[in-house]
Design a protein around this motif. Structure first.
Motif, PDB file in Angstrom:
ATOM      1  N   SER A  44       0.837  -1.208   0.000  1.00 10.74           N
ATOM      2  CA  SER A  44       0.000   0.000   0.000  1.00 10.74           C
ATOM      3  C   SER A  44       0.868   1.253   0.000  1.00 10.74           C
ATOM      4  N   SER A  45       1.962   1.226   0.721  1.00  9.41           N
ATOM      5  CA  SER A  45       2.888   2.358   0.717  1.00  9.41           C
ATOM      6  C   SER A  45       3.503   2.544  -0.674  1.00  9.41           C
ATOM      7  N   PHE A  46       3.917   1.462  -1.287  1.00 12.28           N
ATOM      8  CA  PHE A  46       4.497   1.505  -2.630  1.00 12.28           C
ATOM      9  C   PHE A  46       3.513   2.106  -3.635  1.00 12.28           C
ATOM     10  N   LEU A  47       2.225   1.769  -3.478  1.00 15.10           N
ATOM     11  CA  LEU A  47       1.190   2.268  -4.388  1.00 15.10           C
ATOM     12  C   LEU A  47       0.618   3.620  -3.955  1.00 15.10           C
ATOM     13  N   SER A  48       1.141   4.154  -2.853  1.00 14.76           N
ATOM     14  CA  SER A  48       0.676   5.437  -2.302  1.00 14.76           C
ATOM     15  C   SER A  48      -0.828   5.419  -2.011  1.00 14.76           C
ATOM     16  N   LEU A  49      -1.275   4.327  -1.409  1.00  9.22           N
ATOM     17  CA  LEU A  49      -2.677   4.185  -1.019  1.00  9.22           C
ATOM     18  C   LEU A  49      -2.766   3.978   0.481  1.00  9.22           C
ATOM     19  N   ILE A  51      -4.326   2.079   3.686  1.00  8.90           N
ATOM     20  CA  ILE A  51      -4.541   0.642   3.845  1.00  8.90           C
ATOM     21  C   ILE A  51      -5.971   0.235   3.507  1.00  8.90           C
ATOM     22  N   ILE A  52      -6.952   1.020   3.939  1.00  3.88           N
ATOM     23  CA  ILE A  52      -8.355   0.691   3.674  1.00  3.88           C
ATOM     24  C   ILE A  52      -8.627   0.660   2.172  1.00  3.88           C
ATOM     25  N   ASP A  53      -8.170   1.679   1.456  1.00  5.77           N
ATOM     26  CA  ASP A  53      -8.379   1.722   0.009  1.00  5.77           C
ATOM     27  C   ASP A  53      -7.633   0.594  -0.705  1.00  5.77           C
ATOM     28  N   PHE A  54      -6.429   0.299  -0.237  1.00  8.31           N
ATOM     29  CA  PHE A  54      -5.652  -0.787  -0.831  1.00  8.31           C
ATOM     30  C   PHE A  54      -6.387  -2.116  -0.682  1.00  8.31           C
ATOM     31  N   ILE A  55      -6.844  -2.419   0.525  1.00  6.12           N
ATOM     32  CA  ILE A  55      -7.559  -3.676   0.770  1.00  6.12           C
ATOM     33  C   ILE A  55      -8.804  -3.750  -0.102  1.00  6.12           C
ATOM     34  N   ASP A  56      -9.558  -2.663  -0.159  1.00  3.76           N
ATOM     35  CA  ASP A  56     -10.800  -2.645  -0.927  1.00  3.76           C
ATOM     36  C   ASP A  56     -10.544  -2.865  -2.425  1.00  3.76           C
ATOM     37  N   LYS A  57      -9.519  -2.257  -2.951  1.00  2.00           N
ATOM     38  CA  LYS A  57      -9.250  -2.314  -4.388  1.00  2.00           C
ATOM     39  C   LYS A  57      -8.561  -3.602  -4.839  1.00  2.00           C
ATOM     40  N   TYR A  58      -7.661  -4.138  -4.026  1.00  2.00           N
ATOM     41  CA  TYR A  58      -6.785  -5.211  -4.491  1.00  2.00           C
ATOM     42  C   TYR A  58      -6.945  -6.571  -3.813  1.00  2.00           C
ATOM     43  N   LEU A  59      -7.646  -6.643  -2.673  1.00  2.00           N
ATOM     44  CA  LEU A  59      -7.661  -7.894  -1.911  1.00  2.00           C
ATOM     45  C   LEU A  59      -9.061  -8.456  -1.720  1.00  2.00           C
ATOM     46  N   ASN A  60      -9.126  -9.771  -1.586  1.00  2.00           N
ATOM     47  CA  ASN A  60     -10.331 -10.482  -1.169  1.00  2.00           C
ATOM     48  C   ASN A  60     -10.079 -11.023   0.226  1.00  2.00           C
ATOM     49  N   ILE A  62     -10.661 -13.887   2.761  1.00  2.00           N
ATOM     50  CA  ILE A  62     -10.999 -15.309   2.798  1.00  2.00           C
ATOM     51  C   ILE A  62     -10.852 -15.734   4.257  1.00  2.00           C
ATOM     52  N   ASP A  63     -11.981 -15.947   4.932  1.00  2.00           N
ATOM     53  CA  ASP A  63     -11.976 -16.204   6.374  1.00  2.00           C
ATOM     54  C   ASP A  63     -11.216 -15.069   7.072  1.00  2.00           C
ATOM     55  N   ASN A  64     -10.141 -15.370   7.763  1.00  2.00           N
ATOM     56  CA  ASN A  64      -9.386 -14.331   8.475  1.00  2.00           C
ATOM     57  C   ASN A  64      -8.103 -13.939   7.754  1.00  2.00           C
ATOM     58  N   ARG A  65      -8.049 -14.194   6.451  1.00  2.00           N
ATOM     59  CA  ARG A  65      -6.844 -13.878   5.679  1.00  2.00           C
ATOM     60  C   ARG A  65      -7.223 -13.044   4.458  1.00  2.00           C
ATOM     61  N   TYR A  66      -6.205 -12.497   3.832  1.00  2.00           N
ATOM     62  CA  TYR A  66      -6.405 -11.750   2.599  1.00  2.00           C
ATOM     63  C   TYR A  66      -5.639 -12.414   1.462  1.00  2.00           C
ATOM     64  N   SER A  67      -6.249 -12.374   0.286  1.00  2.00           N
ATOM     65  CA  SER A  67      -5.604 -12.869  -0.920  1.00  2.00           C
ATOM     66  C   SER A  67      -5.750 -11.796  -2.001  1.00  2.00           C
ATOM     67  N   ALA A  68      -4.742 -11.678  -2.853  1.00  2.00           N
ATOM     68  CA  ALA A  68      -4.835 -10.750  -3.975  1.00  2.00           C
ATOM     69  C   ALA A  68      -5.975 -11.201  -4.889  1.00  2.00           C
ATOM     70  N   LYS A  69      -6.697 -10.237  -5.415  1.00  2.00           N
ATOM     71  CA  LYS A  69      -7.766 -10.566  -6.347  1.00  2.00           C
ATOM     72  C   LYS A  69      -7.184 -11.174  -7.611  1.00  2.00           C
ATOM     73  N   ASP A  70      -7.969 -12.048  -8.232  1.00  2.00           N
ATOM     74  CA  ASP A  70      -7.632 -12.589  -9.542  1.00  2.00           C
ATOM     75  C   ASP A  70      -8.281 -11.702 -10.601  1.00  2.00           C
ATOM     76  N   ILE A  71      -7.630 -11.609 -11.744  1.00  2.00           N
ATOM     77  CA  ILE A  71      -8.229 -10.922 -12.881  1.00  2.00           C
ATOM     78  C   ILE A  71      -8.220 -11.890 -14.058  1.00  2.00           C
ATOM     79  N   TYR A  72      -9.199 -11.746 -14.915  1.00  2.00           N
ATOM     80  CA  TYR A  72      -9.228 -12.540 -16.139  1.00  2.00           C
ATOM     81  C   TYR A  72      -8.580 -11.674 -17.212  1.00  2.00           C
TER      82      TYR A  72
END
Length: 131
Positions: A44-49, A51-60, A62-72
C-alpha cells in the motif's frame, strides 16, 4: 544474483531466469496469493494508497486472511491483480508478497517436483535423477 537453495528442497533456483521468463508463476487457474500484514503495509505504501483503500481495491478476504484478487486477462487466463498482462511482469515486483518471494520453495512442490520443473524454468534439480 546467485543460485538459491532452501533446506528440505531437492532443487535450486536461479533468479536470473526471471529476467527473461514470461512469468508462468503469475497466471493460470484462479488461486490464492496470500497477503500478510507486512505485505499490506509495504505494498500500500508503494502504491501510495491508504490501507483501507488498498484492501478494498486489491484484496479479497478469505476467512481471516487476505488474498490478492484474480483478474481474467485479455489473453484468456487468470492472473494476480498485480500482473501486467501486456508486459508479462509483476507491477509490484520489488515489494511483492512474501508468498511470491518464497516461490518456488513452496511445500506443495516437495510432493510434486515435476510440476515445479514444468512451471519454472529457473528451477534446477540438485540430483538430475530426482525429476
Amino acid at each position: 544474483m546467485s543460485i538459491i537453495q532452501h533446506k528440505g528442497f531437492d532443487y535450486a533456483f536461479d533468479p536470473r531466469i526471471c529476467e527473461d521468463c514470461e512469468s508462468y508463476c503469475c497466471f493460470g487457474d484462479p488461486g490464492f496469493v496470500w497477503i500478510n500484514q507486512n505485505d499490506i503495509y509495504r505494498i500500500s505504501s508503494f502504491l501510495s494508497l491508504n490501507i483501507i483503500d488498498f484492501i478494498d481495491k486489491y484484496l479479497n478476504r478469505i476467512d481471516n486472511r487476505y488474498s490478492a484478487k484474480d483478474i481474467y486477462t485479455i489473453t484468456g487466463y487468470y492472473a494476480c491483480i498485480f500482473f501486467d498482462d501486456y508486459h508479462r511482469r509483476c507491477k509490484i515486483y520489488d515489494v511483492r508478497p512474501a508468498q511470491c518471494r518464497l516461490y518456488p520453495f513452496w511445500d506443495c512442490f516437495k510432493q510434486n517436483m515435476k510440476l515445479c520443473f514444468e512451471e519454472c524454468p529457473g528451477v534446477k534439480p540438485l540430483c538430475p535423477d530426482s525429476i
